[in-house]
Design a protein around this motif. Structure first.
Motif, PDB file in Angstrom:
ATOM      1  N   TYR A 152      42.204  42.304  53.543  1.00 16.22           N
ATOM      2  CA  TYR A 152      42.002  43.992  53.612  1.00 16.22           C
ATOM      3  C   TYR A 152      42.717  44.740  52.939  1.00 16.22           C
ATOM      4  CZ  TYR A 152      41.700  48.524  56.118  1.00 16.22           C
ATOM      5  OH  TYR A 152      41.220  49.881  56.055  1.00 16.22           O
ATOM      6  N   ASP A 153      44.087  44.418  52.634  1.00 15.31           N
ATOM      7  CA  ASP A 153      44.882  45.194  51.596  1.00 15.31           C
ATOM      8  C   ASP A 153      44.531  45.120  50.354  1.00 15.31           C
ATOM      9  OD1 ASP A 153      46.412  46.118  53.767  1.00 15.31           O
ATOM     10  OD2 ASP A 153      48.037  44.739  53.505  1.00 15.31           O
ATOM     11  N   THR A 154      43.949  43.976  49.796  1.00 16.83           N
ATOM     12  CA  THR A 154      43.618  43.671  48.654  1.00 16.83           C
ATOM     13  C   THR A 154      41.980  43.951  47.961  1.00 16.83           C
ATOM     14  OG1 THR A 154      45.115  41.735  48.604  1.00 16.83           O
ATOM     15  CG2 THR A 154      43.460  41.685  46.804  1.00 16.83           C
ATOM     16  N   ALA A 155      41.258  43.802  49.187  1.00 14.76           N
ATOM     17  CA  ALA A 155      39.912  44.190  48.895  1.00 14.76           C
ATOM     18  C   ALA A 155      39.259  44.518  50.009  1.00 14.76           C
ATOM     19  CB  ALA A 155      39.302  42.876  48.314  1.00 14.76           C
ATOM     20  N   SER A 156      39.631  45.573  50.816  1.00 22.38           N
ATOM     21  CA  SER A 156      39.202  46.269  52.073  1.00 22.38           C
ATOM     22  C   SER A 156      37.681  46.776  51.456  1.00 22.38           C
ATOM     23  CB  SER A 156      39.967  47.161  52.606  1.00 22.38           C
ATOM     24  OG  SER A 156      40.045  48.259  51.433  1.00 22.38           O
ATOM     25  N   ASP A 157      36.974  47.007  50.223  1.00 23.47           N
ATOM     26  CA  ASP A 157      35.926  47.669  49.948  1.00 23.47           C
ATOM     27  C   ASP A 157      34.843  46.646  49.904  1.00 23.47           C
ATOM     28  OD1 ASP A 157      37.090  46.435  47.971  1.00 23.47           O
ATOM     29  OD2 ASP A 157      36.329  47.902  46.294  1.00 23.47           O
ATOM     30  N   GLN A 158      35.299  45.285  50.387  1.00 23.47           N
ATOM     31  CA  GLN A 158      34.277  44.086  50.337  1.00 23.47           C
ATOM     32  C   GLN A 158      34.122  43.570  48.931  1.00 23.47           C
ATOM     33  OE1 GLN A 158      31.262  45.944  53.145  1.00 23.47           O
ATOM     34  NE2 GLN A 158      31.099  43.992  53.691  1.00 23.47           N
ATOM     35  N   THR A 159      34.928  43.664  48.094  1.00 20.22           N
ATOM     36  CA  THR A 159      34.967  43.146  46.572  1.00 20.22           C
ATOM     37  C   THR A 159      35.392  41.678  46.931  1.00 20.22           C
ATOM     38  OG1 THR A 159      35.741  45.377  45.793  1.00 20.22           O
ATOM     39  CG2 THR A 159      36.077  43.172  44.329  1.00 20.22           C
ATOM     40  N   PRO A 160      34.545  40.915  46.372  1.00 23.48           N
ATOM     41  CA  PRO A 160      34.965  39.220  46.336  1.00 23.48           C
ATOM     42  C   PRO A 160      35.995  38.829  45.722  1.00 23.48           C
ATOM     43  CG  PRO A 160      32.534  39.662  45.785  1.00 23.48           C
ATOM     44  CD  PRO A 160      33.167  41.093  45.678  1.00 23.48           C
ATOM     45  N   ILE A 161      36.827  38.277  46.144  1.00 19.76           N
ATOM     46  CA  ILE A 161      38.163  37.690  45.727  1.00 19.76           C
ATOM     47  C   ILE A 161      38.247  36.323  45.858  1.00 19.76           C
ATOM     48  CG2 ILE A 161      39.442  38.149  47.693  1.00 19.76           C
ATOM     49  CD1 ILE A 161      41.814  39.219  45.982  1.00 19.76           C
ATOM     50  N   ASN A 162      39.060  35.576  44.924  1.00 18.89           N
ATOM     51  CA  ASN A 162      39.346  34.396  45.157  1.00 18.89           C
ATOM     52  C   ASN A 162      40.400  34.060  46.085  1.00 18.89           C
ATOM     53  OD1 ASN A 162      40.254  31.608  44.811  1.00 18.89           O
ATOM     54  ND2 ASN A 162      40.160  31.468  42.647  1.00 18.89           N
ATOM     55  N   PRO A 163      40.053  33.388  47.242  1.00 18.07           N
ATOM     56  CA  PRO A 163      41.191  33.133  48.484  1.00 18.07           C
ATOM     57  C   PRO A 163      42.272  32.579  48.083  1.00 18.07           C
ATOM     58  CG  PRO A 163      39.360  31.639  48.614  1.00 18.07           C
ATOM     59  CD  PRO A 163      38.921  32.621  47.643  1.00 18.07           C
ATOM     60  N   VAL A 164      42.286  31.587  46.992  1.00 19.31           N
ATOM     61  CA  VAL A 164      43.556  30.965  46.497  1.00 19.31           C
ATOM     62  C   VAL A 164      44.569  31.818  46.239  1.00 19.31           C
ATOM     63  CG1 VAL A 164      44.277  29.258  44.846  1.00 19.31           C
ATOM     64  CG2 VAL A 164      42.046  28.738  46.002  1.00 19.31           C
ATOM     65  N   LEU A 165      44.372  32.969  45.424  1.00 18.87           N
ATOM     66  CA  LEU A 165      45.434  34.002  45.248  1.00 18.87           C
ATOM     67  C   LEU A 165      46.231  34.191  46.376  1.00 18.87           C
ATOM     68  CD1 LEU A 165      43.482  36.545  42.994  1.00 18.87           C
ATOM     69  CD2 LEU A 165      44.683  34.417  42.393  1.00 18.87           C
ATOM     70  N   PHE A 166      45.762  33.998  47.565  1.00 18.63           N
ATOM     71  CA  PHE A 166      46.656  34.454  48.760  1.00 18.63           C
ATOM     72  C   PHE A 166      47.746  33.585  48.704  1.00 18.63           C
ATOM     73  CE2 PHE A 166      47.702  32.799  53.126  1.00 18.63           C
ATOM     74  CZ  PHE A 166      48.184  33.982  53.368  1.00 18.63           C
ATOM     75  N   LEU A 167      47.740  32.172  48.116  1.00 22.25           N
ATOM     76  CA  LEU A 167      48.785  31.270  48.185  1.00 22.25           C
ATOM     77  C   LEU A 167      50.120  31.823  47.299  1.00 22.25           C
ATOM     78  CD1 LEU A 167      46.851  27.957  48.300  1.00 22.25           C
ATOM     79  CD2 LEU A 167      47.879  29.122  50.152  1.00 22.25           C
ATOM     80  N   ALA A 168      49.935  32.823  46.332  1.00 21.41           N
ATOM     81  CA  ALA A 168      50.900  33.250  45.494  1.00 21.41           C
ATOM     82  C   ALA A 168      51.594  34.214  46.090  1.00 21.41           C
ATOM     83  CB  ALA A 168      50.202  33.376  44.063  1.00 21.41           C
ATOM     84  N   THR A 169      51.228  34.798  47.314  1.00 19.04           N
ATOM     85  CA  THR A 169      51.758  35.858  48.181  1.00 19.04           C
ATOM     86  C   THR A 169      52.891  35.412  48.966  1.00 19.04           C
ATOM     87  OG1 THR A 169      50.391  36.021  49.909  1.00 19.04           O
ATOM     88  CG2 THR A 169      49.805  37.111  47.601  1.00 19.04           C
ATOM     89  N   PRO A 170      53.957  36.294  49.301  1.00 24.05           N
ATOM     90  CA  PRO A 170      54.888  36.091  50.296  1.00 24.05           C
ATOM     91  C   PRO A 170      54.432  35.795  51.676  1.00 24.05           C
ATOM     92  CG  PRO A 170      55.625  37.898  49.014  1.00 24.05           C
ATOM     93  CD  PRO A 170      54.166  37.721  48.663  1.00 24.05           C
TER      94      PRO A 170
END
Length: 358
Positions: free
Chosen positions: A157-175
């Protein structure tokens, strides 16, 4: 996630992806200090606790506690400088003094306050116990998945709340991709994505690699501030339907599983008060039986006639049974689905004896 990808394959892919991502960051750090970070707007920062105040929800504090325990095992009597932890993990944005103070506020460390600062700490007995609790939580698969679902949806939601597609694997690089001080695995993320998609909180986009987008329902869940489980388990419209009828001695409560139904008849086979309650219950149910418009009108008129006849002082049993038979015909017709129609048909048969069986 794209069909045909197993959780083991996804875990292998995510580890390779994040490994390459971290390597790129290290190269960027050497070329362009300070180090570049991919932090796509996580709402739970590493050193700050969540609203629940649970230590396992903070990546850096939980990791720090585990790191202190490792040092404590080797040198039980020595104080350890938290600055070392920040440097080893390359956490340039984290203040070691703040991290130490947060652990002290939870009673997990003692701080050696000297002129040079307040970053030398020693685990308390409570801290040792907390470390063991973290280790137990790391093995708690259900707790780990609950955290992953909540953390991923907030991050998305914080990254792409406008429903922009995003690679979910990027989540694994966050705290936020840590739970109880341990990294979330690709397999856990794979299962989380499947669960969130099943409940329509995210949508899989057919790209290579696969991307996801948050749905309006997922955004609503994130904005509500509760957990994914709270959202998924909340009652849906129609799950529970209760009829409240004034001055009644019985009741109808109808849902998909359980209902309570009390009705009485007098010695002549007719109880006017019970029939009045029945008629009112039928009228209340008319809008939610999903009947065609003409049937709704007929159903409501029949219920009104039954109530008026029962309240007349000398109800005609033949009329009541005729109108009741028409009601039963509608309730037992294919246009009525679900348990509510069956409950009302059974109740009608109890209150109006002599009708065809429901």
């Amino acid at each position: 996630m794209a069909r045909g990808i197993s959780s083991r394959d996804f875990d292998k892919f995510s580890k390779a992806y994040i490994g390459g991502l971290k390597k790129s960051l290290e190269q960027a750090a050497r070329r362009n200090p300070p180090r570049v970070q991919i932090q796509a707007g996580s709402s739970t920062s590493g050193g700050v606790l969540s609203s629940s105040g649970a230590i396992e929800s903070s990546a850096y504090l939980a990791q720090l506690l585990m790191w202190l325990d490792a040092n404590h095992q080797q040198r039980p009597a020595e104080y350890v400088d938290v600055t070392r932890f920040v440097e080893e993990h390359q956490l340039e944005d984290e203040d070691p003094t703040v991290l130490a103070l947060q652990l002290e506020q939870h009673g997990l460390v003692h701080i050696a306050r000297v002129m040079t600062g307040a970053t030398d700490v020693h685990l308390t007995d409570e801290g040792v116990v907390a470390v063991q609790q973290l280790k137990n939580l790391q093995r708690d698969r259900a707790a780990r998945l609950r955290h992953t679902m909540d953390a991923f949806l907030r991050w998305l939601y914080d990254t792409a709340s406008d429903q922009t597609p995003i690679n979910p694997v990027l989540f694994l690089a966050t705290p936020s991709s840590y739970f109880a001080g341990a990294e979330i695995s690709g397999a856990d993320l794979h299962q989380t994505l499947s669960y969130l998609a099943e409940h329509k909180l995210i949508e899989h986009i057919d790209t290579d690699p696969t991307t996801v987008a948050i749905t309006p329902q997922g955004a609503s869940c994130a904005l509500a501030g509760g957990s994914v489980q709270d959202h998924v388990n909340q009652p849906k419209p129609g799950d529970n339907v209760t009829f409240h009828i004034g001055e009644n001695t019985g009741n109808i409560a109808a849902n998909s599983r359980d209902f309570t139904m009390n009705a009485t008849t007098n010695k002549d086979g007719i109880d006017p008060a019970a029939i009045v309650m029945l008629a009112r219950a039928l009228r209340q149910a008319a809008p939610i039986l999903e009947l065609p418009e003409d049937d709704v009108i007929e159903f409501t008129e029949l219920a009104t006639r039954i109530e008026a006849e029962a309240a007349s002082g000398s109800p005609d049993q033949g009329r009541l049974q005729r109108w009741g038979t028409s009601i039963m015909g509608i309730l037992n017709s294919p246009v009525v689905s679900g348990a509510l129609g069956s409950v009302l048909a059974a109740y009608t048969g109890m209150v109006l004896p002599g009708l065809p069986p429901a």
